[in-house]
Every structure is written in structure tokens, then in C-alpha cells.
Motif scaffolding. Structure first.
Motif, PDB file in Angstrom:
ATOM      1  N   VAL A 165      61.316  13.798   8.830  1.00  0.00           N
ATOM      2  CA  VAL A 165      62.158  14.192   9.957  1.00  0.00           C
ATOM      3  C   VAL A 165      62.622  12.954  10.724  1.00  0.00           C
ATOM      4  CG1 VAL A 165      62.116  15.312  12.228  1.00  0.00           C
ATOM      5  CG2 VAL A 165      61.265  16.533  10.207  1.00  0.00           C
ATOM      6  N   TYR A 166      61.698  12.015  10.921  1.00  0.00           N
ATOM      7  CA  TYR A 166      62.070  10.798  11.633  1.00  0.00           C
ATOM      8  C   TYR A 166      63.205  10.084  10.895  1.00  0.00           C
ATOM      9  CZ  TYR A 166      61.771   6.205  13.775  1.00  0.00           C
ATOM     10  OH  TYR A 166      62.083   5.029  14.419  1.00  0.00           O
ATOM     11  N   LEU A 167      63.048   9.979   9.576  1.00  0.00           N
ATOM     12  CA  LEU A 167      64.053   9.278   8.785  1.00  0.00           C
ATOM     13  C   LEU A 167      65.427   9.934   8.942  1.00  0.00           C
ATOM     14  CD1 LEU A 167      64.397   7.228   6.028  1.00  0.00           C
ATOM     15  CD2 LEU A 167      65.258   9.477   5.375  1.00  0.00           C
ATOM     16  N   VAL A 168      65.508  11.224   8.672  1.00  0.00           N
ATOM     17  CA  VAL A 168      66.829  11.855   8.663  1.00  0.00           C
ATOM     18  C   VAL A 168      67.417  11.876  10.070  1.00  0.00           C
ATOM     19  CG1 VAL A 168      65.889  14.217   8.708  1.00  0.00           C
ATOM     20  CG2 VAL A 168      68.200  13.836   7.923  1.00  0.00           C
ATOM     21  N   GLU A 169      66.577  12.051  11.086  1.00  0.00           N
ATOM     22  CA  GLU A 169      67.108  12.099  12.450  1.00  0.00           C
ATOM     23  C   GLU A 169      67.567  10.734  12.957  1.00  0.00           C
ATOM     24  OE1 GLU A 169      67.917  14.962  14.200  1.00  0.00           O
ATOM     25  OE2 GLU A 169      67.667  15.493  12.102  1.00  0.00           O
ATOM     26  N   ARG A 170      66.932   9.679  12.466  1.00  0.00           N
ATOM     27  CA  ARG A 170      67.439   8.347  12.795  1.00  0.00           C
ATOM     28  C   ARG A 170      68.751   8.090  12.046  1.00  0.00           C
ATOM     29  NH1 ARG A 170      67.902   4.186  14.661  1.00  0.00           N
ATOM     30  NH2 ARG A 170      68.896   5.571  16.111  1.00  0.00           N
ATOM     31  N   MET A 171      68.777   8.537  10.784  1.00  0.00           N
ATOM     32  CA  MET A 171      69.977   8.295   9.982  1.00  0.00           C
ATOM     33  C   MET A 171      71.198   8.998  10.568  1.00  0.00           C
ATOM     34  SD  MET A 171      69.105   6.106   7.836  1.00  0.00           S
ATOM     35  CE  MET A 171      70.766   5.924   7.189  1.00  0.00           C
ATOM     36  N   VAL A 172      71.012  10.206  11.087  1.00  0.00           N
ATOM     37  CA  VAL A 172      72.146  10.919  11.677  1.00  0.00           C
ATOM     38  C   VAL A 172      72.674  10.127  12.865  1.00  0.00           C
ATOM     39  CG1 VAL A 172      72.884  13.031  12.863  1.00  0.00           C
ATOM     40  CG2 VAL A 172      71.399  13.187  10.863  1.00  0.00           C
ATOM     41  N   ASP A 173      71.768   9.533  13.640  1.00  0.00           N
ATOM     42  CA  ASP A 173      72.235   8.720  14.769  1.00  0.00           C
ATOM     43  C   ASP A 173      72.929   7.439  14.313  1.00  0.00           C
ATOM     44  OD1 ASP A 173      71.250  10.577  16.617  1.00  0.00           O
ATOM     45  OD2 ASP A 173      70.673   8.959  17.998  1.00  0.00           O
ATOM     46  N   PRO A 214      59.223  12.044  18.128  1.00  0.00           N
ATOM     47  CA  PRO A 214      59.423  10.587  18.065  1.00  0.00           C
ATOM     48  C   PRO A 214      60.887  10.198  17.848  1.00  0.00           C
ATOM     49  CG  PRO A 214      57.476  11.195  16.813  1.00  0.00           C
ATOM     50  CD  PRO A 214      58.167  12.479  17.193  1.00  0.00           C
ATOM     51  N   ALA A 215      61.579  10.939  16.996  1.00  0.00           N
ATOM     52  CA  ALA A 215      62.977  10.591  16.738  1.00  0.00           C
ATOM     53  C   ALA A 215      63.813  10.744  18.005  1.00  0.00           C
ATOM     54  CB  ALA A 215      63.547  11.462  15.617  1.00  0.00           C
ATOM     55  N   ALA A 216      63.527  11.784  18.803  1.00  0.00           N
ATOM     56  CA  ALA A 216      64.315  11.982  20.025  1.00  0.00           C
ATOM     57  C   ALA A 216      64.117  10.806  20.983  1.00  0.00           C
ATOM     58  CB  ALA A 216      63.919  13.291  20.707  1.00  0.00           C
ATOM     59  N   ALA A 267      82.290   8.304  -1.539  1.00  0.00           N
ATOM     60  CA  ALA A 267      82.221   8.696  -0.119  1.00  0.00           C
ATOM     61  C   ALA A 267      83.150   7.872   0.758  1.00  0.00           C
ATOM     62  CB  ALA A 267      80.791   8.554   0.375  1.00  0.00           C
ATOM     63  N   GLU A 268      83.696   8.512   1.777  1.00  0.00           N
ATOM     64  CA  GLU A 268      84.563   7.788   2.724  1.00  0.00           C
ATOM     65  C   GLU A 268      83.746   6.844   3.593  1.00  0.00           C
ATOM     66  OE1 GLU A 268      87.513  11.649   3.098  1.00  0.00           O
ATOM     67  OE2 GLU A 268      86.753  10.762   4.946  1.00  0.00           O
ATOM     68  N   VAL A 269      82.561   7.307   3.968  1.00  0.00           N
ATOM     69  CA  VAL A 269      81.716   6.484   4.840  1.00  0.00           C
ATOM     70  C   VAL A 269      80.290   6.486   4.298  1.00  0.00           C
ATOM     71  CG1 VAL A 269      80.840   6.171   7.182  1.00  0.00           C
ATOM     72  CG2 VAL A 269      83.061   7.276   6.821  1.00  0.00           C
ATOM     73  N   THR A 270      79.664   5.332   4.269  1.00  0.00           N
ATOM     74  CA  THR A 270      78.225   5.308   3.969  1.00  0.00           C
ATOM     75  C   THR A 270      77.532   4.414   4.989  1.00  0.00           C
ATOM     76  OG1 THR A 270      78.359   3.416   2.484  1.00  0.00           O
ATOM     77  CG2 THR A 270      78.562   5.594   1.461  1.00  0.00           C
ATOM     78  N   VAL A 271      76.309   4.780   5.326  1.00  0.00           N
ATOM     79  CA  VAL A 271      75.502   3.923   6.194  1.00  0.00           C
ATOM     80  C   VAL A 271      74.127   3.764   5.560  1.00  0.00           C
ATOM     81  CG1 VAL A 271      76.616   4.375   8.416  1.00  0.00           C
ATOM     82  CG2 VAL A 271      74.849   5.940   7.578  1.00  0.00           C
ATOM     83  N   ALA A 272      73.463   2.660   5.888  1.00  0.00           N
ATOM     84  CA  ALA A 272      72.119   2.418   5.366  1.00  0.00           C
ATOM     85  C   ALA A 272      71.280   1.816   6.487  1.00  0.00           C
ATOM     86  CB  ALA A 272      72.172   1.458   4.183  1.00  0.00           C
ATOM     87  N   GLN A 273      70.015   2.114   6.485  1.00  0.00           N
ATOM     88  CA  GLN A 273      69.127   1.559   7.520  1.00  0.00           C
ATOM     89  C   GLN A 273      67.694   1.458   7.003  1.00  0.00           C
ATOM     90  OE1 GLN A 273      69.995   0.423  10.758  1.00  0.00           O
ATOM     91  NE2 GLN A 273      67.933  -0.398  10.458  1.00  0.00           N
ATOM     92  N   ASP A 274      67.082   0.313   7.231  1.00  0.00           N
ATOM     93  CA  ASP A 274      65.653   0.149   6.944  1.00  0.00           C
ATOM     94  C   ASP A 274      64.869   0.536   8.181  1.00  0.00           C
ATOM     95  OD1 ASP A 274      65.583  -0.938   4.312  1.00  0.00           O
ATOM     96  OD2 ASP A 274      66.477  -2.764   5.148  1.00  0.00           O
ATOM     97  N   MET A 275      63.758   1.182   7.995  1.00  0.00           N
ATOM     98  CA  MET A 275      62.928   1.513   9.164  1.00  0.00           C
ATOM     99  C   MET A 275      61.469   1.669   8.741  1.00  0.00           C
ATOM    100  SD  MET A 275      64.179   5.426   9.836  1.00  0.00           S
ATOM    101  CE  MET A 275      65.896   5.204   9.366  1.00  0.00           C
ATOM    102  N   ILE A 276      60.594   1.485   9.715  1.00  0.00           N
ATOM    103  CA  ILE A 276      59.166   1.648   9.442  1.00  0.00           C
ATOM    104  C   ILE A 276      58.625   2.763  10.313  1.00  0.00           C
ATOM    105  CG2 ILE A 276      56.892   0.574   9.608  1.00  0.00           C
ATOM    106  CD1 ILE A 276      58.144  -2.096   9.135  1.00  0.00           C
ATOM    107  N   TYR A 277      57.880   3.654   9.684  1.00  0.00           N
ATOM    108  CA  TYR A 277      57.075   4.552  10.507  1.00  0.00           C
ATOM    109  C   TYR A 277      55.694   3.898  10.496  1.00  0.00           C
ATOM    110  CZ  TYR A 277      56.249   8.891  12.993  1.00  0.00           C
ATOM    111  OH  TYR A 277      56.004   9.808  13.977  1.00  0.00           O
ATOM    112  N   PRO A 278      55.301   3.253  11.594  1.00  0.00           N
ATOM    113  CA  PRO A 278      54.109   2.404  11.562  1.00  0.00           C
ATOM    114  C   PRO A 278      52.832   3.186  11.302  1.00  0.00           C
ATOM    115  CG  PRO A 278      55.311   2.130  13.633  1.00  0.00           C
ATOM    116  CD  PRO A 278      55.914   3.299  12.920  1.00  0.00           C
TER     117      PRO A 278
END
Ligand code: PCD
Ligand code: CU1
Length: 782
Positions: free
Chosen positions: A368-376, A738-740, A171-182
């Protein structure tokens, strides 16, 4: 004819205080139960001395784990094929766990007597942070399970790992992020409770409780307690909110039943607010790591996810049996992605069990929260506009039906249209210009976008079941001689307004006013079998059954109408709510006329019974896939960290809307919930496992004060598999919002270099970011 914004029939009783809730039900000679709960998160029970409580003049019985063990009822099965203690025998495994049950003449004496029970505990180390549950040497919580040496529950995966990995490698670009849905809690206004009445003479057990799934409860009681199923009646009266928290069977229900059997009297148990928050089912608690691979010009190619799921002390998550992570499969979101892979590991911790689909249709919210945060996160990395990046990657209308990378078939949609509409309604470009101006002045304004696709309406029998019970729903429809109808369904609303919308479905199909249709639900003696109301499945499944049973009635009516008109049924057509001879609508017969004729002396053809009543069972061919585009605008006060949701635009597509007013109400409620989760709701614990959110002073719910005036829009893409084209909607807004909100807050904090911040975005948390402290991601442990 009958679809449209009709006032809710049930409101006539609700707004006059005439609702009939479980606690309103009173029986002669009724006794009251109360539960003694564990003060420890993890402790061995050394001894339980009930003698002083038994000596209390108003106490009729004290039931302990030992009493239940003698009846083989100390443990009960959970919805996830684990076992859960009804009353603890060996150990307590979370704070608030049920230890003993007192039955007394009145509720106060029952409570007083709890203090007279002497339990000796030997405290044990507790596992509170899921990330340490699998550490070598971590205390083993479930030593009751044979051979258990750790806190691991399951590993589950979906998607194609090799394909995803291959894309990531080049891939040309990759991003990674840890997150918690409490960890959060459904927190319905009405707490849980039960009134059990066992009649020794007839052997019949009647249980009133606010259950979202009365038939499933009855079958489980029969299977577990060995009572004959036809001798059990479960009545779910009016319910003051469920939100998934009233799907399962709680220990208190079983205690009330045993209490009634032991004393020979009806026994009522109602929990209080703290008990509800501490011991009934939680939701979410997902520790997630997302990764996205994309091209430099913003084409999303693959997504990978790792989840650590905290299931608490007993694995009681509620979802179809085959899916330990619910419908998390939809984590690839609404995008045209080549490959996706996820792994979920479930662990035990010393917290309350649950894992319910709190307005989320089985882990769809987390996905949904995960993928929508990842897109941002990707947009930030690429310097792209988040709305444009979504537009670029959304599935196109001609791709439906679309098989997702995890094998699910999204039924229909026009995603770009919904996002375009939301952007127009919000005035997206203007908002961005305003934001730039404000930033130049040092003011913090954020714009958050999210797009969601849900999978609701569980579900096709060949794909899913709950504890072996297929997820089809029955419906029965009777038409009285005067043309008034009674619909009997297995689902049970908790405030969604089924008495209105289901009457509208029947009215529409039969050409009669919705006011002429009575909906009976929530009583197993009066309704056909079905799996209940959750996962926004009532309209997709029971609603479809209601439409189809009406069509059966209509077909029978056709034969009667043909006899009335002295014509052949083949020459009749259904138009304007009447059966008439093709080409001669003036002589048509209405349902009321036909119903009377069916019961009259009219000569009917051979084999036609003299009534119109019909029954059916609906097995959905697929789930329904509602979707939506949300845009949230926030202002953040850098001095206090306070987030103000200034605007919220929500475009929802749930197919055909039966009652647009109810649909909008459902969306309003869900949006408020989403704002609550994003900004304030969290079930927190200290390191000993003490619950820090056991009242509404600490577990914060959103009010009108925190909510803007919602701006709603709609598009309509009918479900191709549903008889009236409807898709579920009850949970959409909680899933999408929540993602919005979080995306908007993170956007506002852009000048501080923030790329992600975990919920809830309380003033304290936001203030920390603004003041340069690292944002804390482990909110479960303050
Ligand atoms: N298209 C359409 C759709 C729908 N609709 C409507 O609306 C409602 C809803 O629906 P749905 O979606 O189907 O859903 P349901 O099933 O009914 O319900 C359930 C949901 O619902 C919601 N909402 C509500 N609301 C109220 N009020 N309350 C409550 O509690 C509640 N909850 C929540 C939840 S959570 Mo789970 O349980 O978690 O899973 S699930 C859920 C109803 O009335 C119906 O009919 C219409 O009209 N149209
Ligand atoms: Cu219902």
C-alpha cells in the motif's frame, strides 16, 4: 441487539491492575533463565567455557548450543521453512543472537552468571546493507546450509510481466521512484517470555507464553521436539500487545522448555526491552522500486515493482507458506489498472530474523505504501491533484467482486464514496486554498491523501496454510440450563477485546445479552484447534465460526422450542430473539427458556440430544477486503525540520462493525503507529552491524504529543462472504496511514522540488532537505 459500543469486559481487570500476564504466573520451586547474547553481528565461535558460571552457587544449569545439539534441538524450523539457531553452535549471525542459557534460583543470579561465561569469537565481516548482500565475494552468512555460496534466499514474482512491459513501451507518461520501507519493530509494551513446566511423572509439558497462536505453537512443539501433542498444553494468558511480534517461536521459549526438562523444575525466562528490540522479529525492510505507466490525462494503466527484501540472518518471515512476500500481491492498490508485475528477491543479512506482519497482514503495508507513494509521484509529474487523480482511477462499485491483475478477488466496496466522504470531512478544497496562501508567505503546509485496500482473514484452505496447517478455525458453544453461554475459540487477543466482541456476536445470534456469554481463549487444553490471531483474521475467521456455531445452537433450540410449543419446527420463525409460531410472536420462547427445557424432562423428538451445545470449524471462502481513505494535514517548520501532524481524517470501511467503540480504538492505535513509522521509528545499524535502536531512547515510539485528535468517518460495505458481513480492521490504520503522512510531508516540501523522501521523516532528515542536502535514502545505515 448485541452489536454496538459496549464497554470492554476485560477492562474491569486491566484498569485495576488485575491482568494476568506471563510474568505474573509463579509456580512453586520455579527457577529463572537468562540468555547470553552475541556482541558481534557475524563471528565464528571458537570456544565456550561455562565452568565458572556452573560454579556459581545459585546456578542450576548452563545450556549451550552443544548441549542442545546433543538433543537435536540446536536448530529449529522457522515459519518460512528455513532453520534458525536456538543457541549458536558454529557462528553468530546477528548482534544479540542467543548463545547460552543459564538457569538459576533467581533472575538476578541468572543474569550475573552470564558474565561468567567465556566465549571466544573470531569476528567476520558482516553484511548489513541488503543491497550488497549479493555482491560477489560478500561473506556467506548461512554456510551451515549445505552448498550455500551466496546470501540469496528466493525470487518470487506475481502479475503479468509481458502485458505490463507492453503498456510501458507505448505509455504517454511513465514515472519511477526508489523507496525504502525501513526496518521497524512491533515493540509491544510486554516483552516476550515463557514459563515452562515439564512434569516428569505425567510427562506433561505446560508452557505459558504470550503467543498469538497457541495451537500452532503446540503442534510445532510436538513436531519439533517429538513430544506427544496431547501431553503439551500451551497457555497464552493476557498479552500486553502483540502486533505480529508474538506469532513465532523464539529461542528463549525452547530454552525454557529444555531448562525445565533438564532441571525437573518450572523455568521462567522473560526478556528485557533491549533483548526484545534486538532479537525478536522485525518488520518491513523492503527496498522497493516502483514504476507507473499512465496516459497524459491521468489514467493509470500499469505498475511494475522490484523489491529487495532484507530477511536477516534466518528466513523467519511469518506468512502463509506459499507466499514468500506475503500478500504483496495487492500492490496494484485500489485502482482499475490493466496490468501489474512485481519481482521480489529475498536476501540474508547479519540482522535479526523476523519479517512479521507488524500490523500489516503480510506485506500489505509495504504494498500500500508503494502504490500510494507512486500515485503521488505520478500526480507531481502530471501536475494533477492527488485526490482527484485517485478519484479518477479508483475501482467503481459495480466492478466488485473484482479480480486484481495478480489474481486476487476483492470482495466488495464503494471506494469513491469513502474518498468523497474523507474529502468532505477534511474540507479538502479549503485546505488547498489555505496551503496556497501559506506558500505565498513561505510557510510549509502539506496535505497527504492515501487510499488502501487490505486483504485480511487468512485464509481459504485451498489457497493457504502455515507449515502445512490449514487456516480454518474451530469454535465450541455451550449453553447452560439457565441460558448463559460459554464460547471457546482458538484465537487469542493481545488487547483487541475479543472477550467483548465475540460475546457480542454470540449474544446477537442467540438473542441473549453479551454479558451472559463468557469467551474462553488462549489455552490449548480448553479450546478447539485454530491458527490464532494475526493478519486481522480473528473476526473474519474465528468470528465467523462464532456466528455459525451460534446458528447451530439456534437450530437445535428450534427443535426444542417446537416441542415446547407443540408445533412443528417448520412452523416456527426466529424473531426478536425468540422462536415463535409464525403469526403468534407473543408465545415465543427465549433462549433461556429453551435451554432450561432442553435439560428438563420435556419429551424431545427422536434423535434430539438433551442440550443445545454445538461445535464448528470455519474455512473462509475468501479473504475480506476492508478499505479506507485517509487525509493528513501537516505543518513543517523550515527552521528545525519538525513535522507537526495537525489533522488526520480517516474513513474506514470494515463492513459491519460489531463494536464501533472497539473499532475506533483499533483505528486510533493504528493511526498512531502509522505516524510513528512515518516520522520516527526505525531499526538502524552501523556498518559493523551494531544495533542503534536497542532502547526506547533510540527506537522512538509516538505518544499523544505527536498525535492530533483523530477525525474518524465510516462507510459500511458488508463482506458478502462473511456470515455477519464483518471485515477485519485491526491493521487497517497502520496499513493506510504512513503513506498519508509521507505524502503530506512531501507535499509540504514541494517548494524545494522534493518528489520523494524516505521514512522516518525525522527533523534532521527534513531539515537536510530544506537546506539543500540530498535526502538520504539509505537510512538503515546512518
Ligand atoms: N468489523 C469489525 C471488525 C473488528 N471488530 C473488532 O475489532 C477488534 C480487531 O478485530 P480484527 O480486525 O479481526 O483483528 P484481530 O485478529 O482481532 O486482531 C489482530 C490485529 O490486532 C491489531 N490491534 C491490536 N490491538 C491491541 N490492543 N493490541 C495489539 O497487539 C494489536 N495488534 C494489531 C494486529 S498486528 Mo498482526 O499480529 O501483525 O498480523 S494483526 C493485528 C476485535 O475485537 C474485533 O472483534 C469489530 O468490532 N467489527
Ligand atoms: Cu480470542
Amino acid at each position: 441487539m448485541s452489536y454496538g459500543p459496549m464497554h470492554r469486559k476485560e477492562d474491569a481487570r486491566f484498569i485495576r491492575g488485575r491482568g494476568n500476564y506471563t510474568d505474573d504466573v509463579r509456580l512453586p520451586g520455579m527457577l529463572h533463565g537468562a540468555i547470553l547474547r552475541s556482541p558481534h553481528a557475524h563471528a565464528r565461535i571458537v570456544s565456550v567455557d561455562t565452568s565458572a558460571a556452573e560454579a556459581h552457587p545459585k546456578v542450576r544449569a548452563v545450556i549451550t548450543g552443544q548441549t542442545l545439539a546433543g538433543l537435536n534441538l540446536a536448530w529449529m524450523p522457522t515459519l518460512s521453512q528455513d532453520t534458525q539457531a536456538v543457541l549458536a553452535t558454529d557462528k553468530v549471525r546477528f548482534q544479540g543472537q542467543e548463545v547460552a542459557f543459564v538457569v538459576a534460583e533467581d533472575a538476578y543470579s541468572a543474569r550475573d552468571a552470564l558474565e561468567l561465561i567465556d566465549v571466544e569469537y573470531e569476528p567476520l565481516d558482516a553484511v548489513i546493507d541488503a543491497r550488497h548482500a549479493l555482491d560477489p565475494g560478500a561473506p556467506v552468512i548461512r554456510d551451515d546450509l549445505e552448498g550455500r555460496t551466496d546470501n540469496h534466499i528466493f525470487d518470487w514474482e506475481a502479475g503479468d510481466r509481458a502485458r505490463a512491459d507492453a503498456i510501458f513501451e507505448r505509455a504517454e507518461v511513465t514515472v519511477a521512484q526508489d523507496m525504502i520501507y525501513p526496518r521497524v519493530h512491533p515493540a509491544p509494551l510486554e516483552t516476550c517470555g515463557a514459563l515452562a513446566d515439564f512434569d516428569k511423572v505425567t510427562g506433561k509439558l505446560t508452557v505459558w507464553c504470550p503467543t498469538q497462536a497457541p495451537h500452532a505453537h503446540r503442534t510445532l512443539y510436538a513436531m519439533v521436539a517429538g513430544l506427544p501433542e496431547h501431553k503439551i498444553r500451551v497457555i497464552s494468558p493476557d498479552i500486553g500487545g502483540g502486533f505480529g511480534g508474538k506469532v513465532g517461536i523464539y529461542p528463549g521459549y525452547v530454552c525454557a522448555i529444555v531448562g525445565s526438562i533438564v532441571t525437573g523444575k518450572p523455568v521462567k525466562w522473560m526478556e528485557d526491552r533491549s533483548e526484545n528490540l534486538m532479537s525478536t522479529a522485525f518488520a518491513r525492510d523492503y527496498h522497493m522500486r516502483g514504476e507507473v505507466a499512465a496516459t497524459r490525462d491521468g489514467r493509470i494503466q500499469a505498475i511494475r515493482v522490484k523489491v529487495l527484501a532484507d530477511h536477516g540472518a534466518f528466513n523467519g518471515t511469518a506468512q502463509p507458506t506459499k507466499f514468500p512476500a506475503g500478500f504483496f500481491h495487492v500492490f496494484s492498490g485500489s485502482y482499475d489498472i490493466e496490468a501489474a508485475h512485481c519481482e521480489v528477491t529475498g536476501v540474508y543479512t547479519n540482522k535479526a530474523p523476523g519479517g512479521v506482519a507488524y500490523a500489516c497482514s503480510f506485506r500489505v503495508t509495504e504494498a500500500v505504501y508503494l502504490v500510494e507513494r507512486m500515485v503521488d509521484v505520478l500526480a507531481a509529474e502530471l501536475g494533477a491533484d492527488p485526490a482527484e487523480l485517485r478519484m479518477r482511477n479508483l475501482l467503481k462499485p459495480d466492478q466488485f467482486p473484482y479480480t486484481s491483475p495478480t489474481g486476487w478477488e476483492y470482495d466488495s466496496g464503494d471506494y469513491p464514496k469513502a474518498l468523497r466522504l474523507a474529502m468532505d470531512m477534511a474540507g479538502y478544497d479549503k485546505l488547498r486554498a489555505e496551503q496556497a496562501d501559506k506558500r505565498a508567505r513561505g510557510e510549509l503546509m502539506g496535505i497527504g491523501v492515501s487510499f488502501f485496500t487490505e486483504a485480511v482473514g487468512a485464509g481459504p484452505r485451498k489457497h493457504m496454510d502455515i507449515l502445512g496447517l490449514g487456516m480454518a478455525d474451530g469454535a465450541e458453544l455451550r449453553v447452560h440450563p439457565t441460558g448463559k453461554a460459554v464460547l471457546r475459540v482458538s484465537c487469542q487477543s493481545q488487547g483487541q477485546g475479543h472477550e467483548t466482541t465475540f460475546a457480542q456476536i454470540v449474544g446477537q445470534e442467540l438473542g441473549i445479552p453479551a454479558d451472559d456469554v463468557e469467551v474462553v481463549h488462549g489455552d490449548t487444553d480448553q479450546t478447539p484447534f485454530g491458527l490464532g490471531t494475526y493478519g486481522s483474521r480473528s473476526t473474519p475467521v474465528s468470528g465467523a465460526a462464532a456466528a455459525l456455531v451460534s446458528r447451530k445452537v439456534r437450530d437445535r433450540a428450534k427443535i426444542v422450542a417446537a416441542a415446547m410449543l407443540e408445533a412443528s419446527p417448520d412452523d416456527l420463525e426466529w424473531a426478536d430473539g425468540k422462536w415463535s409460531v409464525v403469526g403468534d410472536p407473543s408465545a415465543g420462547r427465549s433462549m433461556a427458556e429453551i435451554a432450561l427445557a432442553a435439560h428438563s424432562s420435556l419429551e424431545l423428538p427422536e434423535g434430539v440430544e438433551g442440550h443445545l451445545d454445538a461445535v464448528t470449524v470455519y474455512n473462509p471462502p475468501n479473504l475480506t477486503y476492508p478499505f479506507g481513505a485517509y487525509i493528513c494535514v501537516v505543518d513543517v517548520d523550515p527552521g528545525t525540520g519538525q513535522v507537526k501532524v495537525r489533522r488526520f481524517v480517516a474513513v474506514d470501511d470494515c463492513g459491519v462493525r460489531i463494536n464501533p467503540m472497539i473499532v475506533e480504538g483499533q483505528i486510533h492505535g493504528g493511526l498512531a503507529d502509522g505516524v510513528g513509522m512515518a516520522l520516527m521509528q526505525v531499526m538502524a545499524f552501523d556498518e559493523d552491524g551494531n544495533h542503534l535502536g536497542a532502547s526506547f531512547m533510540d527506537y522512538l515510539l509516538p505518544t499523544a504529543m505527536e498525535c492530533p485528535s483523530w477525525e474518524l468517518g465510516e462507510t459500511v460495505t458488508p463482506s458478502p462472504t462473511h456470515p455477519i458481513g464483518a471485515k477485519g480492521v485491526g491493521e487497517s490504520a497502520t496499513v493506510g496511514s504512513p503513506a498519508a503522512v509521507v505524502n503530506a510531508v512531501v507535499d509540504a516540501l514541494g517548494p524545494y522540488g522534493v518528489r520523494h523522501a524516505d521514512m522516518p521523516l525525522t527533523p534532521a532528515n527534513v531539515w537536510r532537505v530544506v537546506n539543500g542536502d540530498p535526502f538520504r535514502t539509505d537510512l538503515a545505515i546512518p
